[in-house]
Scaffold this motif. Structure first.
Motif, PDB file in Angstrom:
ATOM      1  N   LEU A  98      43.940  25.119 106.167  1.00  0.00           N
ATOM      2  CA  LEU A  98      43.648  24.956 104.751  1.00  0.00           C
ATOM      3  C   LEU A  98      44.930  25.084 103.940  1.00  0.00           C
ATOM      4  O   LEU A  98      45.791  25.925 104.253  1.00  0.00           O
ATOM      5  CB  LEU A  98      42.631  26.012 104.291  1.00  0.00           C
ATOM      6  CG  LEU A  98      41.241  25.917 104.906  1.00  0.00           C
ATOM      7  CD1 LEU A  98      40.419  27.155 104.575  1.00  0.00           C
ATOM      8  CD2 LEU A  98      40.519  24.663 104.438  1.00  0.00           C
ATOM      9  N   LEU A  99      45.045  24.267 102.908  1.00  0.00           N
ATOM     10  CA  LEU A  99      46.198  24.288 102.013  1.00  0.00           C
ATOM     11  C   LEU A  99      45.751  24.689 100.619  1.00  0.00           C
ATOM     12  O   LEU A  99      44.681  24.269 100.158  1.00  0.00           O
ATOM     13  CB  LEU A  99      46.861  22.912 101.943  1.00  0.00           C
ATOM     14  CG  LEU A  99      47.328  22.294 103.257  1.00  0.00           C
ATOM     15  CD1 LEU A  99      47.785  20.867 103.024  1.00  0.00           C
ATOM     16  CD2 LEU A  99      48.441  23.126 103.877  1.00  0.00           C
ATOM     17  N   ARG A 100      46.561  25.466  99.939  1.00  0.00           N
ATOM     18  CA  ARG A 100      46.278  25.809  98.543  1.00  0.00           C
ATOM     19  C   ARG A 100      46.714  24.642  97.661  1.00  0.00           C
ATOM     20  O   ARG A 100      47.802  24.103  97.808  1.00  0.00           O
ATOM     21  CB  ARG A 100      47.037  27.074  98.139  1.00  0.00           C
ATOM     22  CG  ARG A 100      46.680  27.587  96.758  1.00  0.00           C
ATOM     23  CD  ARG A 100      45.292  28.196  96.727  1.00  0.00           C
ATOM     24  NE  ARG A 100      45.209  29.412  97.526  1.00  0.00           N
ATOM     25  CZ  ARG A 100      44.079  30.066  97.745  1.00  0.00           C
ATOM     26  NH1 ARG A 100      42.938  29.591  97.249  1.00  0.00           N
ATOM     27  NH2 ARG A 100      44.063  31.169  98.462  1.00  0.00           N
ATOM     28  N   ALA A 101      45.828  24.232  96.765  1.00  0.00           N
ATOM     29  CA  ALA A 101      46.136  23.142  95.843  1.00  0.00           C
ATOM     30  C   ALA A 101      46.600  23.702  94.504  1.00  0.00           C
ATOM     31  O   ALA A 101      46.546  24.918  94.263  1.00  0.00           O
ATOM     32  CB  ALA A 101      44.923  22.248  95.651  1.00  0.00           C
ATOM     33  N   GLY A 102      47.036  22.808  93.623  1.00  0.00           N
ATOM     34  CA  GLY A 102      47.609  23.227  92.347  1.00  0.00           C
ATOM     35  C   GLY A 102      46.647  23.977  91.459  1.00  0.00           C
ATOM     36  O   GLY A 102      47.059  24.807  90.635  1.00  0.00           O
ATOM     37  N   ASP A 103      45.322  23.702  91.595  1.00  0.00           N
ATOM     38  CA  ASP A 103      44.338  24.388  90.761  1.00  0.00           C
ATOM     39  C   ASP A 103      43.718  25.600  91.459  1.00  0.00           C
ATOM     40  O   ASP A 103      42.740  26.166  90.983  1.00  0.00           O
ATOM     41  CB  ASP A 103      43.230  23.413  90.347  1.00  0.00           C
ATOM     42  CG  ASP A 103      42.504  22.811  91.543  1.00  0.00           C
ATOM     43  OD1 ASP A 103      42.926  23.086  92.695  1.00  0.00           O
ATOM     44  OD2 ASP A 103      41.532  22.066  91.341  1.00  0.00           O
ATOM     45  N   GLY A 104      44.288  25.981  92.612  1.00  0.00           N
ATOM     46  CA  GLY A 104      43.778  27.130  93.348  1.00  0.00           C
ATOM     47  C   GLY A 104      42.717  26.792  94.376  1.00  0.00           C
ATOM     48  O   GLY A 104      42.334  27.646  95.174  1.00  0.00           O
ATOM     49  N   SER A 105      42.228  25.549  94.371  1.00  0.00           N
ATOM     50  CA  SER A 105      41.215  25.145  95.350  1.00  0.00           C
ATOM     51  C   SER A 105      41.861  24.976  96.727  1.00  0.00           C
ATOM     52  O   SER A 105      43.087  24.989  96.867  1.00  0.00           O
ATOM     53  CB  SER A 105      40.550  23.834  94.917  1.00  0.00           C
ATOM     54  OG  SER A 105      41.499  22.779  94.895  1.00  0.00           O
ATOM     55  N   LEU A 106      41.029  24.829  97.746  1.00  0.00           N
ATOM     56  CA  LEU A 106      41.507  24.685  99.114  1.00  0.00           C
ATOM     57  C   LEU A 106      41.269  23.267  99.620  1.00  0.00           C
ATOM     58  O   LEU A 106      40.192  22.696  99.410  1.00  0.00           O
ATOM     59  CB  LEU A 106      40.804  25.688 100.035  1.00  0.00           C
ATOM     60  CG  LEU A 106      41.082  27.165  99.751  1.00  0.00           C
ATOM     61  CD1 LEU A 106      40.248  28.048 100.675  1.00  0.00           C
ATOM     62  CD2 LEU A 106      42.559  27.476  99.910  1.00  0.00           C
ATOM     63  N   THR A 107      42.265  22.714 100.285  1.00  0.00           N
ATOM     64  CA  THR A 107      42.200  21.389 100.883  1.00  0.00           C
ATOM     65  C   THR A 107      42.349  21.521 102.393  1.00  0.00           C
ATOM     66  O   THR A 107      43.201  22.270 102.875  1.00  0.00           O
ATOM     67  CB  THR A 107      43.326  20.491 100.325  1.00  0.00           C
ATOM     68  OG1 THR A 107      43.055  20.198  98.952  1.00  0.00           O
ATOM     69  CG2 THR A 107      43.448  19.187 101.097  1.00  0.00           C
ATOM     70  N   TYR A 108      41.506  20.825 103.128  1.00  0.00           N
ATOM     71  CA  TYR A 108      41.594  20.835 104.586  1.00  0.00           C
ATOM     72  C   TYR A 108      42.671  19.864 105.046  1.00  0.00           C
ATOM     73  O   TYR A 108      42.805  18.769 104.498  1.00  0.00           O
ATOM     74  CB  TYR A 108      40.243  20.425 105.175  1.00  0.00           C
ATOM     75  CG  TYR A 108      40.212  20.286 106.683  1.00  0.00           C
ATOM     76  CD1 TYR A 108      40.154  21.408 107.494  1.00  0.00           C
ATOM     77  CD2 TYR A 108      40.243  19.036 107.288  1.00  0.00           C
ATOM     78  CE1 TYR A 108      40.119  21.287 108.877  1.00  0.00           C
ATOM     79  CE2 TYR A 108      40.213  18.900 108.670  1.00  0.00           C
ATOM     80  CZ  TYR A 108      40.142  20.032 109.458  1.00  0.00           C
ATOM     81  OH  TYR A 108      40.113  19.906 110.829  1.00  0.00           O
ATOM     82  N   PHE A 109      43.454  20.256 106.053  1.00  0.00           N
ATOM     83  CA  PHE A 109      44.419  19.337 106.643  1.00  0.00           C
ATOM     84  C   PHE A 109      44.250  19.311 108.151  1.00  0.00           C
ATOM     85  O   PHE A 109      43.805  20.284 108.766  1.00  0.00           O
ATOM     86  CB  PHE A 109      45.863  19.721 106.278  1.00  0.00           C
ATOM     87  CG  PHE A 109      46.432  20.845 107.113  1.00  0.00           C
ATOM     88  CD1 PHE A 109      47.050  20.591 108.338  1.00  0.00           C
ATOM     89  CD2 PHE A 109      46.341  22.166 106.679  1.00  0.00           C
ATOM     90  CE1 PHE A 109      47.579  21.627 109.110  1.00  0.00           C
ATOM     91  CE2 PHE A 109      46.853  23.202 107.447  1.00  0.00           C
ATOM     92  CZ  PHE A 109      47.474  22.928 108.664  1.00  0.00           C
ATOM     93  N   ILE A 110      44.596  18.183 108.748  1.00  0.00           N
ATOM     94  CA  ILE A 110      44.586  18.055 110.201  1.00  0.00           C
ATOM     95  C   ILE A 110      45.743  17.159 110.613  1.00  0.00           C
ATOM     96  O   ILE A 110      46.047  16.161 109.946  1.00  0.00           O
ATOM     97  CB  ILE A 110      43.238  17.494 110.700  1.00  0.00           C
ATOM     98  CG1 ILE A 110      43.184  17.469 112.234  1.00  0.00           C
ATOM     99  CG2 ILE A 110      42.951  16.114 110.124  1.00  0.00           C
ATOM    100  CD1 ILE A 110      41.793  17.191 112.786  1.00  0.00           C
ATOM    101  N   ARG A 111      46.418  17.528 111.683  1.00  0.00           N
ATOM    102  CA  ARG A 111      47.511  16.705 112.196  1.00  0.00           C
ATOM    103  C   ARG A 111      46.922  15.524 112.980  1.00  0.00           C
ATOM    104  O   ARG A 111      46.010  15.716 113.793  1.00  0.00           O
ATOM    105  CB  ARG A 111      48.419  17.527 113.116  1.00  0.00           C
ATOM    106  CG  ARG A 111      49.550  16.721 113.751  1.00  0.00           C
ATOM    107  CD  ARG A 111      50.420  17.594 114.621  1.00  0.00           C
ATOM    108  NE  ARG A 111      51.365  18.356 113.818  1.00  0.00           N
ATOM    109  CZ  ARG A 111      51.972  19.465 114.228  1.00  0.00           C
ATOM    110  NH1 ARG A 111      51.697  19.971 115.416  1.00  0.00           N
ATOM    111  NH2 ARG A 111      52.823  20.098 113.445  1.00  0.00           N
ATOM    112  N   ARG A 112      47.420  14.345 112.728  1.00  0.00           N
ATOM    113  CA  ARG A 112      46.927  13.157 113.416  1.00  0.00           C
ATOM    114  C   ARG A 112      47.296  13.213 114.897  1.00  0.00           C
ATOM    115  O   ARG A 112      48.468  13.440 115.232  1.00  0.00           O
ATOM    116  CB  ARG A 112      47.484  11.893 112.774  1.00  0.00           C
ATOM    117  CG  ARG A 112      47.035  11.694 111.349  1.00  0.00           C
ATOM    118  CD  ARG A 112      47.391  10.337 110.825  1.00  0.00           C
ATOM    119  NE  ARG A 112      46.707   9.273 111.577  1.00  0.00           N
ATOM    120  CZ  ARG A 112      46.399   8.092 111.056  1.00  0.00           C
ATOM    121  NH1 ARG A 112      46.691   7.823 109.791  1.00  0.00           N
ATOM    122  NH2 ARG A 112      45.798   7.182 111.787  1.00  0.00           N
TER     123      ARG A 112
END
Length: 305
Positions: free
Chosen positions: A113-127
């Protein structure tokens, strides 16, 4: 938010998590977009993404000197999935579900999970279809079955098994992996494993099931979901029992021996307490944690009955 460990004081990521991304990475800045801005970026770049789907997706590269992820039109090594405007806590849900899968030995790519600019969380996955500057051959089961996005639900788990047996280099090994994925998806409430969520990958001239991806507990997202499997087993998408999943699909269709089935089921049973710990340590809300735990309890109870 990459390893599941408590992160360092004053930051969102543990040192080990940063090093999993890249050994040279000392820190990682928040994504410079809000959740809404990420969704807009996904819409504007949708035609340039080689990976599609219902959830909004963004292609990105890791900028090591800048200590950040950069959004790109092409050549991305990572996929970012921002929070959905329609369904609650999807990034947190997918991150947890992938961790649960990995804990029982299902191969998964690096994710978190990555922290976004508004404090929300974004999921990431390596291809997993990219290695340095090379593309690794990957085909999803819709392509292998001559299906499309519109017909990706018009198949069955028996047909998935047929594709594995037809194209995999060592089908006996892949049948074990397929059964583990089917068992996991049922227990974790992942009822969206359609043809495009299974893929084959060819590495070093060996074709096998790809690492797992797009694993989400959709049961707790949809609340009143009527189906338990996207693709039917024995003609059933709901009301799946021990006889359907283990005795029929694992034993009769996949031809796994009683010893193989016992080993897999014992592995899952042994790991269930660990699942509880991972759920509790996740970024889901207390309500979602409870709902997730209850799905697993009910499904395991049914298979054990």
């Amino acid at each position: 938010m990459i390893t599941g460990e408590k992160f360092d004081e004053g930051g969102d990521y543990s040192r080990r998590g940063l090093q999993l991304l890249d050994r040279r990475l000392a820190a990682l800045a928040p994504l410079p977009y809000s959740a809404a801005e990420q969704r807009q970026e996904a819409i504007e770049r949708a035609g340039k993404m080689s990976v599609q789907g219902i959830q909004p997706k963004i292609s990105a590269v890791l900028n090591i000197p800048g200590g950040r992820f950069d959004v790109v039109d092409s050549g991305g090594k990572f996929i970012l999935k921002p929070p959905s405007a329609d369904f609650a806590e999807l990034p947190e849900n997918e991150d947890l579900t992938m961790r649960l899968a990995a804990s029982v030995g299902i191969e998964t790519p690096l994710h978190g999970l990555l922290r976004a600019g508004d404090g929300s969380l974004t999921y990431f996955i390596r291809r997993f279809d990219r290695e340095k500057k090379q593309r690794i051959p990957v085909e999803d089961f819709a392509q292998l079955s001559n299906a499309s996005r519109d017909t990706k639900y018009e198949s069955s788990m028996e047909n998935i098994a047929t594709v594995v047996e037809r194209y995999c280099t060592f089908p006996a090994l892949e049948r074990i992996k397929l059964f583990s994925q089917a068992l996991f998806s049922f227990l974790a409430g992942n009822e969206d494993m359609h043809l495009k969520n299974f893929s084959l990958i060819t590495r070093r001239e060996v074709t096998s099931l790809s690492p797992a991806y797009d694993l989400v507990n959709s049961t707790i997202v949809l609340k009143r979901a009527k189906e338990e499997m996207a693709l039917p087993i024995r003609g059933k998408k709901s009301g799946i029992t021990h006889n359907d999943l283990i005795r029929y699909f694992g034993g009769e269709r996949l031809k796994l021996s009683p010893e193989q089935l016992t080993e897999i089921i014992t592995r899952f049973a042994t790991d269930l307490p660990r699942w509880g710990e991972l759920i509790e340590a996740s970024f889901l809300s207390p309500e979602m944690k409870n709902a997730y735990t209850e799905v697993i309890r009910q499904r395991w109870e049914r298979l054990s009955g």
